[in-house]
Write an enzyme that holds these catalytic residues in place. Structure first.
Site, PDB file in Angstrom:
ATOM      1  N   PRO A   1     -20.354 -10.764  34.247  1.00  0.00           N
ATOM      2  CA  PRO A   1     -20.022  -9.854  35.336  1.00  0.00           C
ATOM      3  C   PRO A   1     -18.604  -9.338  35.133  1.00  0.00           C
ATOM      4  CG  PRO A   1     -19.835 -12.134  36.075  1.00  0.00           C
ATOM      5  CD  PRO A   1     -20.391 -12.175  34.681  1.00  0.00           C
TER       6      PRO A   1
ATOM      7  N   SER B   1     -21.071  -7.354  38.599  1.00  0.00           N
ATOM      8  CA  SER B   1     -19.896  -7.753  39.383  1.00  0.00           C
ATOM      9  C   SER B   1     -19.974  -7.222  40.808  1.00  0.00           C
ATOM     10  CB  SER B   1     -18.644  -7.198  38.705  1.00  0.00           C
ATOM     11  OG  SER B   1     -17.534  -7.266  39.570  1.00  0.00           O
TER      12      SER B   1
ATOM     13  N   GLN C   1     -22.889 -11.292  40.817  1.00  0.00           N
ATOM     14  CA  GLN C   1     -21.641 -12.061  40.927  1.00  0.00           C
ATOM     15  C   GLN C   1     -20.963 -11.754  42.252  1.00  0.00           C
ATOM     16  OE1 GLN C   1     -18.222 -10.387  40.222  1.00  0.00           O
ATOM     17  NE2 GLN C   1     -17.395 -12.183  41.260  1.00  0.00           N
TER      18      GLN C   1
ATOM     19  N   TYR D   1     -17.829 -12.066  44.825  1.00  0.00           N
ATOM     20  CA  TYR D   1     -16.477 -12.431  45.244  1.00  0.00           C
ATOM     21  C   TYR D   1     -16.567 -12.694  46.736  1.00  0.00           C
ATOM     22  CZ  TYR D   1     -13.945 -11.153  40.961  1.00  0.00           C
ATOM     23  OH  TYR D   1     -13.455 -11.109  39.688  1.00  0.00           O
TER      24      TYR D   1
ATOM     25  N   THR E   1     -17.741 -16.502  41.672  1.00  0.00           N
ATOM     26  CA  THR E   1     -16.549 -16.621  40.808  1.00  0.00           C
ATOM     27  C   THR E   1     -15.423 -17.254  41.615  1.00  0.00           C
ATOM     28  OG1 THR E   1     -17.205 -14.749  39.457  1.00  0.00           O
ATOM     29  CG2 THR E   1     -14.867 -15.327  39.437  1.00  0.00           C
TER      30      THR E   1
ATOM     31  N   LYS F   1     -18.825 -19.965  38.650  1.00  0.00           N
ATOM     32  CA  LYS F   1     -18.135 -19.422  37.456  1.00  0.00           C
ATOM     33  C   LYS F   1     -16.628 -19.589  37.581  1.00  0.00           C
ATOM     34  CE  LYS F   1     -17.542 -15.049  34.911  1.00  0.00           C
ATOM     35  NZ  LYS F   1     -16.253 -14.462  35.337  1.00  0.00           N
TER      36      LYS F   1
ATOM     37  N   SER G   1     -15.228 -21.061  32.230  1.00  0.00           N
ATOM     38  CA  SER G   1     -14.604 -19.744  32.079  1.00  0.00           C
ATOM     39  C   SER G   1     -13.207 -19.785  32.656  1.00  0.00           C
ATOM     40  CB  SER G   1     -15.439 -18.699  32.837  1.00  0.00           C
ATOM     41  OG  SER G   1     -14.779 -17.439  32.870  1.00  0.00           O
TER      42      SER G   1
ATOM     43  N   HIS H   1     -11.840 -16.641  33.127  1.00  0.00           N
ATOM     44  CA  HIS H   1     -11.784 -15.215  33.445  1.00  0.00           C
ATOM     45  C   HIS H   1     -11.261 -14.410  32.247  1.00  0.00           C
ATOM     46  CE1 HIS H   1     -12.458 -13.194  37.437  1.00  0.00           C
ATOM     47  NE2 HIS H   1     -12.034 -12.152  36.759  1.00  0.00           N
TER      48      HIS H   1
ATOM     49  N   ARG I   1     -16.607 -13.672  19.931  1.00  0.00           N
ATOM     50  CA  ARG I   1     -16.500 -12.451  19.124  1.00  0.00           C
ATOM     51  C   ARG I   1     -17.471 -12.449  17.936  1.00  0.00           C
ATOM     52  NH1 ARG I   1     -14.048 -11.949  23.153  1.00  0.00           N
ATOM     53  NH2 ARG I   1     -11.828 -11.551  23.458  1.00  0.00           N
TER      54      ARG I   1
HETATM   55  C1  LIG Z   1     -11.600  -6.067  32.399  1.00  0.00           C
HETATM   56  C2  LIG Z   1     -12.292  -7.285  32.922  1.00  0.00           C
HETATM   57  C3  LIG Z   1     -12.842  -7.262  34.213  1.00  0.00           C
HETATM   58  C4  LIG Z   1     -13.485  -8.397  34.708  1.00  0.00           C
HETATM   59  N1  LIG Z   1     -14.050  -8.355  35.964  1.00  0.00           N
HETATM   60  C5  LIG Z   1     -14.681  -9.465  36.440  1.00  0.00           C
HETATM   61  C6  LIG Z   1     -15.341  -9.441  37.706  1.00  0.00           C
HETATM   62  O1  LIG Z   1     -15.369  -8.425  38.395  1.00  0.00           O
HETATM   63  N2  LIG Z   1     -15.951 -10.583  38.118  1.00  0.00           N
HETATM   64  C7  LIG Z   1     -15.962 -11.737  37.383  1.00  0.00           C
HETATM   65  O2  LIG Z   1     -16.511 -12.745  37.793  1.00  0.00           O
HETATM   66  N3  LIG Z   1     -15.361 -11.766  36.157  1.00  0.00           N
HETATM   67  C8  LIG Z   1     -14.741 -10.666  35.676  1.00  0.00           C
HETATM   68  N4  LIG Z   1     -14.177 -10.701  34.419  1.00  0.00           N
HETATM   69  C9  LIG Z   1     -14.292 -11.923  33.595  1.00  0.00           C
HETATM   70  C10 LIG Z   1     -15.560 -11.896  32.738  1.00  0.00           C
HETATM   71  O3  LIG Z   1     -16.703 -12.135  33.528  1.00  0.00           O
HETATM   72  C11 LIG Z   1     -15.538 -12.990  31.649  1.00  0.00           C
HETATM   73  O4  LIG Z   1     -15.222 -14.221  32.264  1.00  0.00           O
HETATM   74  C12 LIG Z   1     -14.556 -12.728  30.519  1.00  0.00           C
HETATM   75  O5  LIG Z   1     -14.437 -11.353  30.236  1.00  0.00           O
HETATM   76  C13 LIG Z   1     -15.018 -13.474  29.267  1.00  0.00           C
HETATM   77  O6  LIG Z   1     -14.098 -13.378  28.243  1.00  0.00           O
HETATM   78  P1  LIG Z   1     -14.176 -12.293  27.050  1.00  0.00           P
HETATM   79  O7  LIG Z   1     -13.689 -11.009  27.664  1.00  0.00           O
HETATM   80  O8  LIG Z   1     -13.251 -12.824  26.029  1.00  0.00           O
HETATM   81  O9  LIG Z   1     -15.605 -12.191  26.596  1.00  0.00           O
HETATM   82  C14 LIG Z   1     -13.551  -9.560  33.907  1.00  0.00           C
HETATM   83  C15 LIG Z   1     -13.023  -9.551  32.609  1.00  0.00           C
HETATM   84  C16 LIG Z   1     -12.409  -8.432  32.105  1.00  0.00           C
HETATM   85  C17 LIG Z   1     -11.879  -8.452  30.690  1.00  0.00           C
END
Ligand SMILES: Cc1cc2nc3c(=O)[nH]c(=O)nc-3n(C[C@H](O)[C@H](O)[C@H](O)COP(=O)(O)O)c2cc1C
Length: 365
Positions: free
Chosen positions: A82, A111, A132, A134, A160, A237, A259, A261, A296
């Protein structure tokens, strides 16, 4: 066999960086080795500290990458995390990502802060979707979101819990231009006027409004309240330590996502992949353990499965795919990871990813 792969997530990152305004790229994804994004760098580097133990002479004709996530049959253990406001990167935003996930046979997680609403996403995909949440200070609105997700056929609620509705002033300071002009150069048409599709008509119209609306002081009583208002499976999460993983299970979670984030919140957190063994042990098979952060490569996925993940999710990779090629870009990113995972399985004599266990990995003492 001729290798089909001609690209990689690293290549997508380079192309996305070339296409996007630098303030946007830096604020949303960070740069490797930037001290403000240390947790992201460490997430990525964490995989280099886990090694595979390839078995040989155990090949069988087929390699199976399909598995079940919360009872949902999927063709791949990699799903889309998300991640909010995808309209900043492509006008089709979450519609494109959801379609890509569906055609890759995997799950799309939407999200709370998505550009399109959960109903609009459901309209373009009959594939598996997760919502997801908030938690908002307005609990009435929060429970309305959960009910809408149920009605639209979302298969689970991801809560989250690692985002205390705050921002790093330093990181934002570096991108003030972005905050002031909500329409970064070159992305004009991609910046929707109403940023949050799920929250139309609520008065939450900007990122600042969203931060104000979010509950900053979450606790287990809030999780119990959510557990009480829905029968959908609950995924927590943002779990980073075994004590919390255990509490999540005890409070009724069917899955936890290890996670941080993607390094967006706390700088100095432990790489998610390296937290896996103790968290998996604490959960003791009573819930699924998912992981995100720094994935990656297909080998990263295989290492995560070896350490006990049922599935992994990608955030940045999806955004890069979206920025570079919309739905096709996200699909290619998913295909690349799947193809790399397939190759890694061949090298390790893995014939069914559901059977992967800790004997596949070696952690340095
Ligand atoms: C730009 C961005 C926006 C994100 N927005 C949310 C969100 O709205 N809700 C949420 O639970 N996680 C959010 N995340 C976290 C992602 O769900 C995830 O945990 C994370 O991107 C995983 O790492 P990676 O970017 O290295 O794959 C966001 C991540 C990024 C990079």
């Amino acid at each position: 066999v001729v290798e089909k792969l001609t690209t990689s997530l690293g290549e997508y990152e380079r192309r996305a960086r070339g296409l996007l305004p630098s303030e946007l790229f830096d604020r949303w994804f960070g740069s490797r080795d930037d001290p403000l994004w240390l947790t992201n760098t460490n997430n990525v580097d964490g995989y280099d500290r886990v090694f595979l133990r390839p078995r040989v002479l155990a090949a069988e004709p087929a390699v199976g990458l399909s598995t079940a996530v919360l009872g949902i049959d999927v063709d791949s253990p990699v799903y889309l995390a998300p991640a909010g406001a995808q309209g900043r990167f492509n006008p089709e935003a979450e519609l494109a990502s959801a379609r890509a996930a569906r055609s890759a046979g995997t799950i799309f997680a939407l999200s709370s802060a998505s550009t399109y609403s959960m109903e609009e996403v459901r309209e373009v995909s009959d594939g598996p979707l997760l919502f997801q949440l908030y938690v908002l200070k307005d609990r009435g609105l929060t429970s309305e979101l959960v009910k809408r997700a149920e009605n639209a056929g979302y298969a689970a609620i991801i809560v989250t819990v690692d985002e205390p509705a705050t921002r790093s002033g330093e990181r934002d300071g570096a991108s003030n231009a972005l905050r002031e002009s909500r329409q970064p150069k070159g992305l004009k048409s991609h910046t929707p006027t109403t940023p949050f599709g799920n929250l139309r008509g609520t008065g939450i119209n900007s990122e600042e409004d969203m931060l104000d609306a979010m509950e900053a002081r979450l606790n287990w009583a809030v999780i119990d309240w959510i557990r009480g208002i829905t029968d959908l499976p609950l995924i927590i999460k943002g779990i980073q330590v075994p004590e919390d993983a255990r509490l999540a299970v005890d409070h009724g979670a069917q899955a936890v996502v290890v996670s941080n984030h993607g390094g967006h919140s706390l700088n100095g957190a432990y790489p998610t992949i390296l937290s896996m063994p103790e968290i998996v042990d604490a959960v003791a098979g009573e819930a699924e353990v998912h992981l995100d952060g720094g994935i990656r490569r297909g080998t990263d996925v295989l290492k995560a499965l070896g350490l006990g993940a049922r599935a992994v999710a990608i955030g940045r990779g999806m955004y890069w795919g979206l920025a570079v090629g919309g739905e096709g870009g996200v699909k290619e990113v998913l295909d690349v990871l799947q193809e790399e995972l397939y190759l890694a399985c061949l090298f390790c004599s893995v014939t069914d990813i559901r059977a992967v266990d800790r004997t596949l990995v070696r952690l340095p003492r």
